[in-house]
Design an enzyme around this catalytic site. Structure first.
Site, PDB file in Angstrom:
ATOM      1  CD  GLU A 202      15.415  13.666  62.797  1.00  0.00           C
ATOM      2  OE1 GLU A 202      16.252  13.521  62.249  1.00  0.00           O
ATOM      3  OE2 GLU A 202      14.387  14.322  62.230  1.00  0.00           O
ATOM      4  NE  ARG A 293      12.051  21.446  47.200  1.00  0.00           N
ATOM      5  CZ  ARG A 293      13.228  20.406  47.512  1.00  0.00           C
ATOM      6  NH1 ARG A 293      13.477  19.645  46.380  1.00  0.00           N
ATOM      7  NH2 ARG A 293      13.743  20.327  48.499  1.00  0.00           N
TER       8      ARG A 293
HETATM    9  P1  ADP Z   1      17.313  19.110  54.827  1.00  0.00           P
HETATM   10  O1  ADP Z   1      15.883  19.373  54.816  1.00  0.00           O
HETATM   11  O2  ADP Z   1      18.130  20.109  55.350  1.00  0.00           O
HETATM   12  O3  ADP Z   1      17.997  18.514  53.653  1.00  0.00           O
HETATM   13  P2  ADP Z   1      16.918  16.409  56.013  1.00  0.00           P
HETATM   14  O4  ADP Z   1      16.167  16.450  57.186  1.00  0.00           O
HETATM   15  O5  ADP Z   1      16.191  16.198  54.739  1.00  0.00           O
HETATM   16  O6  ADP Z   1      17.416  17.968  56.028  1.00  0.00           O
HETATM   17  O7  ADP Z   1      18.215  15.709  56.009  1.00  0.00           O
HETATM   18  C1  ADP Z   1      19.251  15.914  55.202  1.00  0.00           C
HETATM   19  C2  ADP Z   1      20.174  14.800  55.400  1.00  0.00           C
HETATM   20  O8  ADP Z   1      21.006  14.588  56.658  1.00  0.00           O
HETATM   21  C3  ADP Z   1      19.669  13.280  55.284  1.00  0.00           C
HETATM   22  O9  ADP Z   1      19.610  13.025  54.057  1.00  0.00           O
HETATM   23  C4  ADP Z   1      20.640  12.598  55.989  1.00  0.00           C
HETATM   24  O10 ADP Z   1      21.933  12.266  55.408  1.00  0.00           O
HETATM   25  C5  ADP Z   1      21.072  13.316  56.988  1.00  0.00           C
HETATM   26  N1  ADP Z   1      20.095  13.158  58.292  1.00  0.00           N
HETATM   27  C6  ADP Z   1      18.918  13.740  58.680  1.00  0.00           C
HETATM   28  N2  ADP Z   1      18.810  13.057  59.549  1.00  0.00           N
HETATM   29  C7  ADP Z   1      19.567  12.389  60.272  1.00  0.00           C
HETATM   30  C8  ADP Z   1      19.505  11.569  61.495  1.00  0.00           C
HETATM   31  N3  ADP Z   1      18.562  11.522  62.272  1.00  0.00           N
HETATM   32  N4  ADP Z   1      20.680  10.634  61.441  1.00  0.00           N
HETATM   33  C9  ADP Z   1      21.594  10.759  60.564  1.00  0.00           C
HETATM   34  N5  ADP Z   1      21.616  11.384  59.615  1.00  0.00           N
HETATM   35  C10 ADP Z   1      20.498  12.178  59.227  1.00  0.00           C
END
Ligand code: ADP
Length: 649
Positions: A202, A293
């Site tokens: 991403e 969940r």
């Molecule tokens: P996980 O499932 O491991 O928690 P997530 O996809 O939910 O992973 O992302 C966790 C955190 O990582 C997000 O809350 C955000 O802070 C950061 N994050 C995720 N994707 C991005 C991105 N494309 N750019 C910047 N920060 C991101």
């Protein structure tokens, strides 16, 4: 429609206790499961029945779906609530429940499987018109192809495990040169944690916010949103403080994000509780994943809506239809949750284990699975409690949270409470200029130990005076040396108290008239110094004092005037396991010349990797462990020979 009379809770800690409270209120009997490490845990004590499911490691107990299902069948439960973590997003487990004739309280296995892959979820959301972060979520997984994609998106990029969760298997890459190594690291972590190392890429947004929407579906095709939560305050992509509603969205943006989340839920005919997560910049929000969940942070939604989310989960699983439409669901006020962890911010947030010798929670909603006297083991997540403040406005909720943290008393293990206090008072948090990088940027300030000043020293002396007057109430333990009486034999009645704080000695000479201390309830007391009164709190463990004053929390040692003082506890000729764990990697060879701070080995404990480093410039003399060794706290892992600077004798 079914009616449950008994449910099994396939979890532990605060969430197991929280689910039981609701079940009890609904007149449903509860069955707890426990590992050997949790035999005396609160969730076991709370349940109507409890079943042992195996030894401490989660893979041998809380992750043993077959054993848990057998326990449910034997106990006559009709349904299983998985809580969060463990088996909560495991589609095979949900299927196995159905095969066994048990209802899994959560969405369908198909939905879980689909949403368990961030890549598949993004493909689906794209089709439903839900906005996505620019990136790649296809099937090509070769280094070359992924690196080209990163190049095309433009650095910085985020490499993410498609099966990921809890911030694991995620790496930010700022330049092409670092891509290959970051990819390998993310894959290794994902393989170990999820047995799946597929990655997606991403665009890495700079300074985003994390905003998520609670959605709920019933089995009759109704889907509602219970509004949004802001979870921007994170450390290493893990939430620390969450609030509802988000203070940063305009009313139009809120409507749009709820709508997008409902679309996402509709796209998969979502049933039960789910969370659609977005990251947002000033103008836009983008879907990142859906969690199938109940979330850790669900209480803030409960506080503003007045809805018991666990009760809704159970009703939906019983086949009931919602009795309220979207328009009839209202939110009021503002709620904030802080996660209190058994971890030491002074030591890089290393999980802390041991006995909760003292535990007193403030008069707010506190969801916890622990009581005073409980042991925190290294086997599970180190979260001790969630504290939730709720008030008409955000400013009031922040103040309430601040007061609550100030009155949260824990002794025996390190906690992140002082860190949370600083975070809640951070000007950018108070004025809502937050982004997900806030904590990392200001980490030094947020973890700086409070400076120990004259007023704190006086409070420590007050605590010592009270201690002399009566034996410590908490454990009844009394050291014969405690009866020392250092009053000067002649002249004015003066007395010296000496303490050690952060390796330094502090002495205070107290004249009888100048300092007074009066006990209050529990560990609280008043100190009066030269006519000025303030409140403090003291918990003793032997001669160690955990002191809480208006300025901070201090770990002190009351120096025994008769005993010879031991030297500094930290030695630079050994690397010692700071906690029990497993050696997972060795990064330096015996005989190697290392600079201070060079990585020597990796210890995995409490589900996290801890790199142990060279204590000084010098030579690694010997390694006393091998990969795979399970070591206890204090084990000598390596011998080290520091280079001594200055003239040699
Ligand atoms: P996980 O499932 O491991 O928690 P997530 O996809 O939910 O992973 O992302 C966790 C955190 O990582 C997000 O809350 C955000 O802070 C950061 N994050 C995720 N994707 C991005 C991105 N494309 N750019 C910047 N920060 C991101």
């Amino acid at each position: 429609m079914t009616t449950f009379t008994k449910i099994l809770i396939a979890n532990r800690g605060e969430i197991a206790c929280r689910i039981m409270r609701t079940a009890r209120r609904m007149g449903i009997a509860t069955v707890a499961v426990y590992s050997d490490a949790d035999r005396d845990a609160l969730h076991v004590a709370m349940a109507d029945e409890a079943v042992r499911i195996g030894p401490p490691p989660a893979r041998d107990s809380y992750l043993r779906g077959d054993v848990i299902i057998a326990a449910a069948k034997r106990s006559g439960a009709q349904a299983i609530h998985p809580g969060y973590g463990f088996l909560s997003e495991n589609a095979e487990f949900a299927e196995a429940c159905a095969v066994a004739g048990l209802i899994f309280i959560g969405p369908s296995p198909e939905t879980m499987r689909l949403m368990g892959s961030k890549s598949a979820a993004k493909t689906l959301m794209e089709k439903s018109g839900v906005p996505l972060v620019p990136g790649y979520h296809g099937s090509a997984q070769h280094l070359g192809a992924l690196r080209e994609t990163a190049e095309r998106i433009g650095y910085p990029v985020l490499i993410k495990a498609s099966a990921g969760g809890g911030g694991k298997g995620m790496r930010v890459v700022t330049r092409e040169a670092d891509f290959a190594e970051a990819l390998a690291g993310a894959k290794r972590e994902a393989k170990a944690a999820f047995a799946d190392d597929r990655m997606l890429i991403e665009k890495y947004l700079s300074r985003p916010r994390h905003i998520e929407v609670q959605v709920f579906g019933d089995a009759h095709g109704n889907i509602v949103s219970l509004f949004e939560r802001e979870c921007t305050l994170q450390r290493r992509h893990q939430k620390v403080i969450e609030e509802a509603p988000s203070p940063s969205l305009t009313p139009e943006q809120r409507e749009r994000i709820w709508q997008a989340a409902r679309e996402a839920a509709k796209a998969v005919n979502y049933i039960n509780a789910g969370t659609v997560e977005f990251i947002a910049d000033a103008e836009n929000f983008y879907f990142i994943e859906m969690n199938t969940r109940l979330q850790v942070e669900h209480p803030v939604t409960e506080m503003i809506t007045g809805i018991d989310l666990v009760a809704w989960q159970i009703r939906v699983a019983m086949g009931e239809a919602f009795t309220r439409t979207q328009d009839q669901i209202k939110a009021r006020g503002h709620a904030i949750e802080a996660r209190v962890y058994a971890e030491d911010p002074d030591k890089g947030f290393l999980p802390s284990i041991g006995t909760l010798h003292h535990w007193k929670v403030p008069d707010l909603r506190v969801d916890s699975g622990y009581r005073q006297g409980d042991t925190i083991t290294p086997h599970y997540d180190p979260m001790l409690a969630k504290m939730i403040a709720a008030a008409p406005t955000r400013a009031q909720a922040l103040r309430q949270m601040m007061e609550g943290l100030k009155h949260f008393e824990v002794a025996g293990i390190a906690t992140n409470i002082a860190f949370l206090e600083k975070l809640i008072a951070h000007p950018d948090v108070v004025s809502d200029r937050m982004d997900t990088g806030l904590i990392e940027r200001d980490l030094a300030m947020l973890t700086a130990p409070a400076s120990f000043g004259p007023l704190d020293l006086a409070a420590a002396a007050g605590a010592a005076m009270l201690r002399e007057r009566r034996p410590p109430p908490s454990d009844g333990w009394r050291d014969p040396w405690d009866d020392d009486d250092g009053w000067m034999p002649a002249g004015e009645r003066r007395r010296t108290y000496s303490f050690r704080h952060a390796g330094q000695r502090h002495d205070i000479v107290v004249a009888r008239q100048s300092l007074g201390a009066t006990a209050r309830d529990g560990s609280a007391f008043d100190v009066v110094q030269d006519g000025e009164k303030e409140q403090a709190s003291a918990v003793w463990l032997g001669r160690d004092l955990e002191l809480l004053t208006a300025r901070g929390r201090f770990k002190l040692h009351w120096i025994d005037p008769y005993a010879a003082e031991a030297g500094s506890a930290i030695s630079d000729d050994r690397i010692v396991a700071p906690m029990p764990g497993t050696v997972t990697r060795i990064l330096a060879e015996a005989g190697a010349e290392l600079a201070r701070g060079a990585a020597v080995l990796v210890l995995e404990a409490m589900k996290m990797e801890h790199t142990l480093r060279a204590p000084a410039d010098g030579r690694l003399v010997a390694l006393n462990c091998a990969v795979g060794d399970v070591v206890s706290e204090g084990t000598d892992l390596a011998d080290f020979e520091p280079v001594r600077s200055g003239p040699q004798p």
